[in-house]
Design an enzyme around this catalytic site. Structure first.
Site, short mmCIF file in Angstrom:
data_model
loop_
_atom_site.label_atom_id
_atom_site.label_comp_id
_atom_site.label_asym_id
_atom_site.label_seq_id
_atom_site.Cartn_x
_atom_site.Cartn_y
_atom_site.Cartn_z
N TYR A 126 0.85 -1.19 0.00
CA TYR A 126 0.00 0.00 0.00
C TYR A 126 0.89 1.24 0.00
O TYR A 126 1.70 1.43 0.91
CB TYR A 126 -0.93 0.03 1.22
CG TYR A 126 -1.79 1.28 1.19
CD1 TYR A 126 -2.84 1.38 0.28
CD2 TYR A 126 -1.49 2.37 1.99
CE1 TYR A 126 -3.59 2.54 0.20
CE2 TYR A 126 -2.24 3.54 1.92
CZ TYR A 126 -3.29 3.61 1.01
OH TYR A 126 -4.02 4.76 0.92
N GLN A 188 -10.26 1.07 2.27
CA GLN A 188 -10.90 0.22 1.27
C GLN A 188 -9.88 -0.60 0.48
O GLN A 188 -10.15 -1.74 0.08
CB GLN A 188 -11.78 1.05 0.33
CG GLN A 188 -11.06 2.12 -0.45
CD GLN A 188 -11.01 3.47 0.27
OE1 GLN A 188 -11.07 3.51 1.49
NE2 GLN A 188 -10.90 4.54 -0.49
N ASN A 211 -2.62 6.68 6.98
CA ASN A 211 -3.22 7.44 8.07
C ASN A 211 -3.87 6.51 9.08
O ASN A 211 -3.72 5.29 9.01
CB ASN A 211 -4.23 8.45 7.51
CG ASN A 211 -5.36 7.78 6.75
OD1 ASN A 211 -5.66 6.59 6.93
ND2 ASN A 211 -6.01 8.53 5.89
N SER A 235 4.54 9.29 11.95
CA SER A 235 6.00 9.26 11.94
C SER A 235 6.57 10.11 13.07
O SER A 235 5.91 11.03 13.57
CB SER A 235 6.51 9.77 10.59
OG SER A 235 7.85 9.42 10.41
N GLN A 257 10.77 15.81 9.68
CA GLN A 257 9.83 14.83 10.20
C GLN A 257 8.45 15.45 10.40
O GLN A 257 7.43 14.84 10.12
CB GLN A 257 10.34 14.26 11.53
CG GLN A 257 9.81 12.91 11.87
CD GLN A 257 10.22 11.86 10.85
OE1 GLN A 257 11.32 11.88 10.34
NE2 GLN A 257 9.33 10.95 10.53
N HIS A 260 5.83 15.58 7.53
CA HIS A 260 5.15 14.37 7.08
C HIS A 260 3.64 14.49 7.26
O HIS A 260 2.87 14.08 6.40
CB HIS A 260 5.65 13.15 7.85
CG HIS A 260 6.81 12.46 7.20
ND1 HIS A 260 6.73 11.86 5.97
CD2 HIS A 260 8.08 12.25 7.63
CE1 HIS A 260 7.89 11.33 5.65
NE2 HIS A 260 8.74 11.56 6.64
N GLU A 324 10.95 5.95 16.37
CA GLU A 324 11.08 5.39 15.03
C GLU A 324 12.45 5.76 14.44
O GLU A 324 13.18 4.93 13.93
CB GLU A 324 9.96 5.94 14.14
CG GLU A 324 10.05 5.48 12.69
CD GLU A 324 9.07 6.22 11.80
OE1 GLU A 324 8.82 5.72 10.68
OE2 GLU A 324 8.57 7.30 12.18
N HIS A 325 12.78 7.05 14.50
CA HIS A 325 14.07 7.54 14.03
C HIS A 325 14.81 8.17 15.22
O HIS A 325 14.21 8.94 15.98
CB HIS A 325 13.91 8.61 12.96
CG HIS A 325 13.09 8.18 11.78
ND1 HIS A 325 11.74 8.48 11.66
CD2 HIS A 325 13.43 7.48 10.67
CE1 HIS A 325 11.29 7.99 10.51
NE2 HIS A 325 12.29 7.37 9.90
N ASP A 358 15.43 8.02 4.67
CA ASP A 358 14.12 8.05 4.05
C ASP A 358 14.18 7.75 2.55
O ASP A 358 13.21 7.24 1.98
CB ASP A 358 13.48 9.43 4.24
CG ASP A 358 12.69 9.53 5.53
OD1 ASP A 358 12.56 8.51 6.24
OD2 ASP A 358 12.22 10.64 5.86
N GLU A 412 5.52 -36.30 29.81
CA GLU A 412 4.44 -35.35 29.57
C GLU A 412 3.09 -36.04 29.39
O GLU A 412 2.07 -35.40 29.17
CB GLU A 412 4.74 -34.50 28.33
CG GLU A 412 5.86 -33.49 28.57
CD GLU A 412 6.02 -32.49 27.43
OE1 GLU A 412 6.62 -31.43 27.67
OE2 GLU A 412 5.53 -32.77 26.31
N HIS A 417 3.11 -39.92 21.12
CA HIS A 417 4.40 -39.38 20.69
C HIS A 417 5.50 -40.41 20.92
O HIS A 417 6.33 -40.66 20.05
CB HIS A 417 4.73 -38.10 21.48
CG HIS A 417 4.03 -36.88 21.01
ND1 HIS A 417 2.68 -36.71 21.10
CD2 HIS A 417 4.51 -35.74 20.43
CE1 HIS A 417 2.33 -35.53 20.62
NE2 HIS A 417 3.44 -34.92 20.20
#
Length: 433
Positions: A126, A188, A211, A235, A257, A260, A324-325, A358, A412, A417
């Site tokens: 995506y 969607q 988003n 971000s 940043q 964004h 994140e960064h 980036d 066990e 087994h």
């Protein structure tokens, strides 16, 4: 930017809070409705959402045709094409080094085990469009997907108002050899990838940022048996700067940043009050020059500049925040970097802006946000691979490991087994194979 001087550790948790996601319950309910609609009406729902959210009439079809794909390169400036090709080469080189080698291990005589990397068969990428079409993200996802050998790669990206797809995204897709491209955005698109429609193949794993609706949709997709790259939100960057840092550089990193999106978050830590004050002034000056100044200004309302006492204290704060960064704009960045335990990607020194990661240094920019760097890694070649283990026993191997398994299984209470081993040992004892 608000400056906080020497906050006690009891106050850190408040300073480390991310921007609150408004109306989370409403978002989840709306995404659930979109999922159900797409699953019931398929392409018809996607066409309606394209008109509603993108202002685009896609009655001619949801797929990008060969002619539109072929025409994209002519619309991309030569200088940008060259830059994209160079970034592609760097990202390819870095991720190619991650290709795993299959090794066979004899754990005891006659018992051989190995692990094989197999590509995820169907992946969905995506790529957001809108005001900032992220063709760089397509490189970050498409390169490792191709290297991994994923047989089917489906790209979903929102259409422009005229029903076309941004030509830079199409040029990048062509460079990567991706031909299944769907004009669909938002929740969607994720819904279509998770369940499939006439135009959108269903996939096994979905990658890509978005988003809060896209984020909620990806998390919902996991309930339908579809994997995702990682939980992802707005971000963020945290900069640790000492008196050796250049305020203009630091301000530019914070703004890169902040632009964004309005829900991005930036945090600056320093042991120098002068550095904080100079950087704040630089942020205000540079902000006025940005085309996306309004977006960055909204993000800066949640920004914080914090004065702490030592590099060690700043690092402790950062590891708790798990950015994140992380930018280490300090005199000895390698030394400080040794103590980093929670971060998506780290940028060392005064000449290493986060922007290079980036776009073109080679590392992947699809990274964990919202504190998930405590337990998630960023996207890599491994993200597109499954690891399957194999084992094979010779008669000697079964004789060696069989009694171990019998003993453990009986302990066990799993008699079947144990019997699966015992029957074979009895056959070996009788001289048969």
């Amino acid at each position: 930017m608000n400056i906080f001087q020497y906050p006690v550790q009891a106050e850190w948790a408040v300073l480390q809070q991310r921007a609150a996601q408004q109306q989370i319950q409403d978002v989840e309910q709306r995404v659930q409705q979109i999922f159900e609609d797409v699953r019931q009406r398929g392409d018809a729902a996607l066409l309606d959402y394209a008109r509603q959210f993108d202002g685009a009439d896609l009655s001619a079809g949801l797929r990008v045709g060969p002619e539109e794909l072929a025409a994209a390169a002519a619309q991309v400036p030569a200088e940008l094409q060259t830059a994209i090709r160079q970034a592609h080469a760097n990202i390819l080189r870095f991720h190619k080094a991650q290709i795993p080698q299959e090794e066979r291990v004899e754990t005891m005589p006659g018992v051989t085990c190995w692990r094989r990397a197999v590509p995820v068969q169907r992946v969905g990428l995506y790529i957001p469009g809108g005001t900032a079409p992220l063709f760089s993200t397509l490189l970050m996802l498409g390169v490792p997907a191709r290297l991994a050998g994923c047989p089917e790669i489906v790209l979903c990206t929102p259409p422009q108002k005229d029903g076309s797809v941004n030509p830079i995204i199409l040029f990048t897709a062509q460079l990567l050899g991706i031909t299944t491209i769907v004009k669909a955005g938002g929740a969607q698109a994720v819904a279509a990838l998770s369940g499939g429609t006439d135009s959108v193949p269903a996939v096994d794993k979905i990658f890509g940022p978005g988003n809060r609706y896209v984020t909620a949709a990806k998390q919902l997709a996991t309930r339908y048996g579809v994997a995702i790259d990682m939980p992802a939100g707005p971000s963020e960057v945290l900069v640790i700067a000492d008196e050796s840092a250049t305020p203009a550089f630091v301000a530019a990193d914070l703004l890169s940043q902040a632009e964004h999106g309005p829900d991005s978050q930036v945090i600056l830590l320093s042991d120098s009050l002068s550095m904080l004050e100079q950087t704040k002034a630089e942020v205000e000056r540079q902000l006025r020059e940005l085309p996306r100044a309004e977006v960055a200004a909204q993000a800066l309302t949640e920004s914080r500049a914090i004065l702490l006492r030592t590099p060690e204290e700043m690092l402790y704060f950062s590891n708790q925040y798990a950015p994140e960064h992380l930018i280490l704009a300090v005199r000895n960045p390698e030394q400080l970097a040794e103590g980093v335990t929670n971060a998506g990607s780290v940028f060392l020194g005064h000449l290493t802006p986060e922007a290079v990661g980036d776009y073109a240094s080679g590392t992947n920019h699809t990274l964990p946000t919202n504190g998930y760097a405590r337990n998630y890694s960023g996207v890599s070649l491994d993200s597109f691979l499954k690891k399957i283990t194999f084992q094979r026993l010779t008669p000697e191997g079964l004789l060696n490991v069989g009694p171990v398994v019998e003993t453990m299984a009986e302990a066990e209470g799993l008699r079947a087994h144990a019997r699966a081993v015992t029957l074979r040992l009895e056959v070996l004892a009788g001289g048969e194979e």
